[in-house]
Motif scaffolding. Structure first.
Motif, PDB file in Angstrom:
ATOM      1  N   ASN A 232       0.792  -1.572   0.034  1.00 32.96           N
ATOM      2  CA  ASN A 232       0.105   0.448  -0.173  1.00 32.96           C
ATOM      3  C   ASN A 232       1.201   0.985   0.365  1.00 32.96           C
ATOM      4  O   ASN A 232       0.701   2.542  -0.672  1.00 32.96           O
ATOM      5  CB  ASN A 232      -0.608  -0.415   1.363  1.00 32.96           C
ATOM      6  CG  ASN A 232      -1.923  -0.946   0.860  1.00 32.96           C
ATOM      7  OD1 ASN A 232      -2.052  -1.679  -0.066  1.00 32.96           O
ATOM      8  ND2 ASN A 232      -2.472  -1.263   2.312  1.00 32.96           N
ATOM      9  N   ARG A 233       1.747   1.240   0.574  1.00 36.74           N
ATOM     10  CA  ARG A 233       2.730   3.003   0.581  1.00 36.74           C
ATOM     11  C   ARG A 233       3.700   2.645  -0.411  1.00 36.74           C
ATOM     12  O   ARG A 233       3.393   3.677  -0.906  1.00 36.74           O
ATOM     13  CB  ARG A 233       3.965   2.397   1.935  1.00 36.74           C
ATOM     14  CG  ARG A 233       3.651   1.608   3.621  1.00 36.74           C
ATOM     15  CD  ARG A 233       4.597   1.720   4.386  1.00 36.74           C
ATOM     16  NE  ARG A 233       4.305   1.226   5.189  1.00 36.74           N
ATOM     17  CZ  ARG A 233       5.038   1.156   6.332  1.00 36.74           C
ATOM     18  NH1 ARG A 233       6.030   1.730   6.707  1.00 36.74           N
ATOM     19  NH2 ARG A 233       4.470  -0.054   7.419  1.00 36.74           N
ATOM     20  N   PHE A 234       3.639   0.996  -1.402  1.00 35.90           N
ATOM     21  CA  PHE A 234       4.668   1.286  -2.261  1.00 35.90           C
ATOM     22  C   PHE A 234       3.496   1.906  -3.559  1.00 35.90           C
ATOM     23  O   PHE A 234       3.425   3.277  -4.435  1.00 35.90           O
ATOM     24  CB  PHE A 234       4.831   0.377  -2.569  1.00 35.90           C
ATOM     25  CG  PHE A 234       6.076   0.568  -4.089  1.00 35.90           C
ATOM     26  CD1 PHE A 234       7.538   1.085  -4.103  1.00 35.90           C
ATOM     27  CD2 PHE A 234       4.870  -0.604  -5.338  1.00 35.90           C
ATOM     28  CE1 PHE A 234       7.582   0.851  -5.332  1.00 35.90           C
ATOM     29  CE2 PHE A 234       5.897  -0.418  -7.144  1.00 35.90           C
ATOM     30  CZ  PHE A 234       7.311   0.926  -6.629  1.00 35.90           C
ATOM     31  N   SER A 235       2.247   1.815  -3.628  1.00 39.05           N
ATOM     32  CA  SER A 235       1.176   1.899  -3.942  1.00 39.05           C
ATOM     33  C   SER A 235       0.998   3.921  -4.422  1.00 39.05           C
ATOM     34  O   SER A 235       1.314   4.773  -4.851  1.00 39.05           O
ATOM     35  CB  SER A 235       0.503   1.658  -4.219  1.00 39.05           C
ATOM     36  OG  SER A 235      -0.713   2.276  -4.744  1.00 39.05           O
ATOM     37  N   ASP A 236       0.860   4.414  -3.024  1.00 34.88           N
ATOM     38  CA  ASP A 236       0.506   5.415  -2.140  1.00 34.88           C
ATOM     39  C   ASP A 236       1.423   6.524  -3.340  1.00 34.88           C
ATOM     40  O   ASP A 236       1.587   7.917  -3.395  1.00 34.88           O
ATOM     41  CB  ASP A 236       0.127   5.844  -1.652  1.00 34.88           C
ATOM     42  CG  ASP A 236      -0.779   4.733  -0.781  1.00 34.88           C
ATOM     43  OD1 ASP A 236      -1.922   4.457  -1.921  1.00 34.88           O
ATOM     44  OD2 ASP A 236      -1.373   5.020   0.760  1.00 34.88           O
ATOM     45  N   ALA A 237       3.416   6.466  -3.001  1.00 30.95           N
ATOM     46  CA  ALA A 237       4.479   7.276  -2.677  1.00 30.95           C
ATOM     47  C   ALA A 237       4.570   6.598  -4.265  1.00 30.95           C
ATOM     48  O   ALA A 237       5.436   7.862  -4.875  1.00 30.95           O
ATOM     49  CB  ALA A 237       4.973   6.284  -0.687  1.00 30.95           C
ATOM     50  N   VAL A 238       5.219   5.599  -4.700  1.00 26.41           N
ATOM     51  CA  VAL A 238       5.734   5.523  -6.512  1.00 26.41           C
ATOM     52  C   VAL A 238       4.497   5.327  -7.044  1.00 26.41           C
ATOM     53  O   VAL A 238       4.912   6.404  -8.410  1.00 26.41           O
ATOM     54  CB  VAL A 238       6.646   5.081  -5.245  1.00 26.41           C
ATOM     55  CG1 VAL A 238       7.051   4.331  -7.613  1.00 26.41           C
ATOM     56  CG2 VAL A 238       7.115   4.530  -4.674  1.00 26.41           C
ATOM     57  N   MET A 239       3.786   4.759  -7.331  1.00 21.75           N
ATOM     58  CA  MET A 239       2.949   3.986  -8.348  1.00 21.75           C
ATOM     59  C   MET A 239       1.995   4.951  -9.204  1.00 21.75           C
ATOM     60  O   MET A 239       1.984   5.066 -10.222  1.00 21.75           O
ATOM     61  CB  MET A 239       2.359   2.727  -8.003  1.00 21.75           C
ATOM     62  CG  MET A 239       3.667   1.886  -8.144  1.00 21.75           C
ATOM     63  SD  MET A 239       2.146   0.153  -7.760  1.00 21.75           S
ATOM     64  CE  MET A 239       2.295  -0.433  -9.573  1.00 21.75           C
ATOM     65  N   GLN A 240       1.199   6.152  -7.971  1.00 23.48           N
ATOM     66  CA  GLN A 240       0.365   7.123  -8.457  1.00 23.48           C
ATOM     67  C   GLN A 240       1.419   8.151  -8.813  1.00 23.48           C
ATOM     68  O   GLN A 240       0.829   8.973  -9.422  1.00 23.48           O
ATOM     69  CB  GLN A 240      -0.672   6.901  -7.130  1.00 23.48           C
ATOM     70  CG  GLN A 240      -1.284   6.354  -6.475  1.00 23.48           C
ATOM     71  CD  GLN A 240      -2.447   5.542  -7.541  1.00 23.48           C
ATOM     72  OE1 GLN A 240      -2.955   5.821  -8.192  1.00 23.48           O
ATOM     73  NE2 GLN A 240      -1.972   4.216  -6.957  1.00 23.48           N
ATOM     74  N   ASP A 241       2.072   8.678  -8.101  1.00 23.99           N
ATOM     75  CA  ASP A 241       2.791   9.498  -8.930  1.00 23.99           C
ATOM     76  C   ASP A 241       3.282   9.137 -10.100  1.00 23.99           C
ATOM     77  O   ASP A 241       3.633   9.572 -10.413  1.00 23.99           O
ATOM     78  CB  ASP A 241       4.177  10.076  -7.573  1.00 23.99           C
ATOM     79  CG  ASP A 241       5.244  11.187  -8.082  1.00 23.99           C
ATOM     80  OD1 ASP A 241       4.749  11.539  -8.250  1.00 23.99           O
ATOM     81  OD2 ASP A 241       5.986  10.614  -8.650  1.00 23.99           O
ATOM     82  N   PHE A 242       3.796   7.770 -10.553  1.00 30.61           N
ATOM     83  CA  PHE A 242       4.559   7.437 -11.684  1.00 30.61           C
ATOM     84  C   PHE A 242       2.933   7.568 -12.917  1.00 30.61           C
ATOM     85  O   PHE A 242       3.691   8.282 -13.458  1.00 30.61           O
ATOM     86  CB  PHE A 242       4.457   6.142 -11.534  1.00 30.61           C
ATOM     87  CG  PHE A 242       4.940   5.384 -12.907  1.00 30.61           C
ATOM     88  CD1 PHE A 242       5.958   5.376 -13.679  1.00 30.61           C
ATOM     89  CD2 PHE A 242       3.828   4.397 -13.782  1.00 30.61           C
ATOM     90  CE1 PHE A 242       6.168   5.000 -14.313  1.00 30.61           C
ATOM     91  CE2 PHE A 242       4.477   4.358 -14.389  1.00 30.61           C
ATOM     92  CZ  PHE A 242       5.750   3.634 -15.541  1.00 30.61           C
ATOM     93  N   ALA A 243       2.268   7.681 -12.668  1.00 31.22           N
ATOM     94  CA  ALA A 243       0.365   7.388 -13.275  1.00 31.22           C
ATOM     95  C   ALA A 243       0.676   9.102 -13.673  1.00 31.22           C
ATOM     96  O   ALA A 243       0.061   9.461 -14.795  1.00 31.22           O
ATOM     97  CB  ALA A 243      -0.645   6.907 -13.143  1.00 31.22           C
ATOM     98  N   ASP A 244       1.023   9.994 -12.648  1.00 32.12           N
ATOM     99  CA  ASP A 244       0.374  10.818 -12.780  1.00 32.12           C
ATOM    100  C   ASP A 244       1.796  12.231 -13.477  1.00 32.12           C
ATOM    101  O   ASP A 244       0.876  13.039 -13.689  1.00 32.12           O
ATOM    102  CB  ASP A 244      -0.658  11.939 -10.984  1.00 32.12           C
ATOM    103  CG  ASP A 244      -1.443  11.605 -10.167  1.00 32.12           C
ATOM    104  OD1 ASP A 244      -2.426  10.843 -11.263  1.00 32.12           O
ATOM    105  OD2 ASP A 244      -1.239  11.456  -8.925  1.00 32.12           O
ATOM    106  N   SER A 245       2.846  11.787 -13.447  1.00 33.56           N
ATOM    107  CA  SER A 245       3.975  12.093 -14.130  1.00 33.56           C
ATOM    108  C   SER A 245       3.698  12.103 -15.919  1.00 33.56           C
ATOM    109  O   SER A 245       3.795  13.058 -16.633  1.00 33.56           O
ATOM    110  CB  SER A 245       5.005  11.673 -13.645  1.00 33.56           C
ATOM    111  OG  SER A 245       4.871  11.766 -12.216  1.00 33.56           O
ATOM    112  N   TYR A 246       2.925  10.404 -15.839  1.00 37.73           N
ATOM    113  CA  TYR A 246       3.091  10.450 -17.130  1.00 37.73           C
ATOM    114  C   TYR A 246       1.450  11.388 -17.938  1.00 37.73           C
ATOM    115  O   TYR A 246       1.638  11.595 -18.959  1.00 37.73           O
ATOM    116  CB  TYR A 246       2.662   8.760 -17.410  1.00 37.73           C
ATOM    117  CG  TYR A 246       4.188   8.495 -17.443  1.00 37.73           C
ATOM    118  CD1 TYR A 246       4.358   8.916 -19.392  1.00 37.73           C
ATOM    119  CD2 TYR A 246       4.424   6.960 -16.561  1.00 37.73           C
ATOM    120  CE1 TYR A 246       5.873   7.749 -19.215  1.00 37.73           C
ATOM    121  CE2 TYR A 246       6.177   6.789 -17.620  1.00 37.73           C
ATOM    122  CZ  TYR A 246       6.121   7.330 -18.738  1.00 37.73           C
ATOM    123  OH  TYR A 246       7.088   6.548 -19.865  1.00 37.73           O
TER     124      TYR A 246
END
Length: 376
Positions: free
Chosen positions: A86-100
Motif C-alpha cells: 500500500n505504501r509503495f502504491s501510494d508513494a510511487v505508483m500513483q506518482d508514476f501515473a500522474d507524471s505520465y
C-alpha cells in the motif's frame, strides 16, 4: 573502527540489509556475515505478486522474495518480509501515473528510494536496533570535512548515484554501501564463492512493476481512460498525424511516431515536447531538441547549494556528466549548460556533481521558457 565505521567489534554491530532477492544485495549480506557482523535481512513486498510473476527480472515480489529467503537461509541470518504494497502504491505508483498524464517521464526508482526504502525501511531498521542499513547500490559513501558524503561508484558502468540524489544527510549518516568500490564481475565472483543460489541471476530491470516494459499499460490500469487520442503536430505548426494517447510518448523519442512521410520529406522526427492539456505531441528534427538551460524543482542538496559554481550534471541515468553552471532560488534552480543538450525530458532528474562527489539534484520541470528554448 570496524569496516562500517563504528568503534566496536563487528559482532556488536547490527546491520539490517535490504535484500531485494538479487545478486547485489545478497552479496552484501553474505560479505557482512563473513566479516562477523550481526546481520538481519529484510525484504519488502512492494506490489502484487501475481503481476510480478509475469515479468522476468522484476524485484521485490514473487520469486525474488523466495530468492532472498533462500540466500538468508544459506548464510544463516534471520530474514523478514514486510508488506509495503500500500505504501509503495501510494508513494510511487500513483506518482508514476500522474507524471505520465502530465506529459513527464518519471523515475519511480528515485521515488522508491526517497519515499519507501530510505524512509520507511530505514525507520524499520532503527526499530530493529540496527546501527545502520546496508544496500546493494553501486555508490560510495565517504567521510569528508562536513560529514558523510555520497560519491559515484568506482566502476562508472555500474554507478547508481543518479538514483540516490534525493537522499538526505540524516539518511546518508545511517546508510552503508559495501559494493561501491567493486566491479560487477567481482560481485558475481563473490556470489559464486559464497555458494549463493542467485549467483547467476540476471540483473533486475529499473522499473520493477512494469510488465514487459509496457509503461502505458500500467498507466492505463492505474488511470482508466488515460490514453485519449490527439494530434501529432510539427514544431512549425502542421498537423502530421494522430496518436493514441500522450502517455505513449517522451521527449527525445524517435520510434513509434506515426506520421505521413510525404508531409515530412522523410526527415527523422523526434518528440520535442508533450502537451497534455491539448493532447498534442509536438515533433521535429533533432535540432529542435537542443536545449541550453533547464529549470529544476524540489532541489535536494547534500553538500550545500552549488550556486554559480562550475559543476557537471547528469540529465539521464545512462548519460555522462556534462559541464554546467547553476543558479539557485529557494528549492528551485536553473542549470545553464556549457554546450546545448538534446532530448532533456521533464520529469527526469538532473544530478549535480563535483568530480565524483554528488552535491545534490532536482527534478526537471516543464515550463514555457524551457520549452521555448528547446523548440528554438
Amino acid at each position: 573502527m570496524n569496516s562500517l565505521g563504528f568503534a566496536k567489534a563487528p559482532a556488536a554491530t547490527r546491520v539490517v540489509v535490504a535484500m531485494s532477492g538479487g545478486v547485489d544485495s545478497s552479496v552484501v549480506a553474505a560479505l557482512l556475515k563473513e566479516q562477523g557482523y550481526d546481520v538481519v535481512g529484510v525484504t519488502l513486498q512492494l506490489y502484487d505478486q501475481g503481476l510480478a510473476l509475469q515479468k522476468k527480472g522484476a524485484c521485490c515480489a514473487g520469486q525474488d522474495i523466495y530468492d532472498a529467503r533462500q540466500v538468508a537461509d544459506r548464510i544463516g541470518i534471520p530474514h523478514y518480509v514486510l508488506d509495503y504494497e500500500n505504501r509503495f502504491s501510494d508513494a510511487v505508483m500513483q506518482d508514476f501515473a500522474d507524471s505520465y498524464l502530465a506529459g513527464e517521464t518519471p523515475i519511480p526508482c528515485v521515488r522508491c528510494n526517497q519515499r519507501v526504502k530510505f524512509r520507511d525501511l530505514l525507520d524499520q531498521a532503527r526499530a530493529l536496533e540496527a546501527d545502520c542499513l546496508a544496500t546493494g547500490h553501486y555508490v560510495q559513501r565517504a567521510i569528508g570535512a562536513g560529514g558523510a558524503e555520497l560519491h559515484a561508484a568506482a566502476d562508472p558502468t555500474r554507478d547508481q548515484s543518479y538514483f540516490l540524489f534525493a537522499t538526505t544527510q540524516a539518511q546518508l549518516d545511517f546508510l552503508r554501501f559495501p559494493l561501491g568500490g567493486l566491479p560487477k564481475t567481482e560481485t558475481r565472483a563473490l556470489a559464486e564463492r559464497f555458494g549463493l543460489p542467485v549467483a547467476m541471476k540476471p540483473d533486475s530491470q529499473d522499473i520493477c512493476f512494469v510488465p514487459n516494459g509496457n509503461y502505458a499499460s500500467v498507466v492505463e490500469r492505474l488511470r482508466p481512460g488515460a490514453a485519449e487520442p490527439g494530434a501529432i503536430r510539427h514544431v512549425d505548426g502542421r498537423v502530421l498525424g494522430s496518436h493514441g494517447g500522450v502517455i505513449h510518448f517522451t521527449v527525445g523519442q524517435r520510434r513509434g511516431i506515426a506520421v505521413n512521410d510525404q508531409a515530412t520529406s522523410n526527415e527523422p522526427l523526434y518528440v520535442v515536447r508533450v502537451d497534455p492539456a491539448k493532447r498534442e505531441v509536438i515533433v521535429g528534427p533533432k535540432a529542435a531538441l537542443a536545449c541550453d538551460r533547464i529549470t529544476l524543482r524540489e532541489m535536494n542538496w547534500l553538500a550545500g547549494a552549488a550556486a554559480d559554481l562550475p559543476v557537471t550534471v547528469k540529465i539521464r541515468s545512462m548519460s555522462k556528466p556534462v559541464p554546467a553552471r547553476i543558479s539557485v532560488s529557494g528549492d528551485c534552480a536553473e542549470v545553464i549548460f556549457d554546450a546545448p543538450q538534446f532530448g532533456v525530458a521533464p520529469g527526469q532528474a538532473c544530478v549535480v556533481y563535483r568530480d565524483s562527489h554528488v552535491l545534490g539534484g532536482g527534478w526537471i520541470r516543464r515550463n514555457e521558457a524551457a520549452s521555448a528554448r528547446t523548440a528554438a
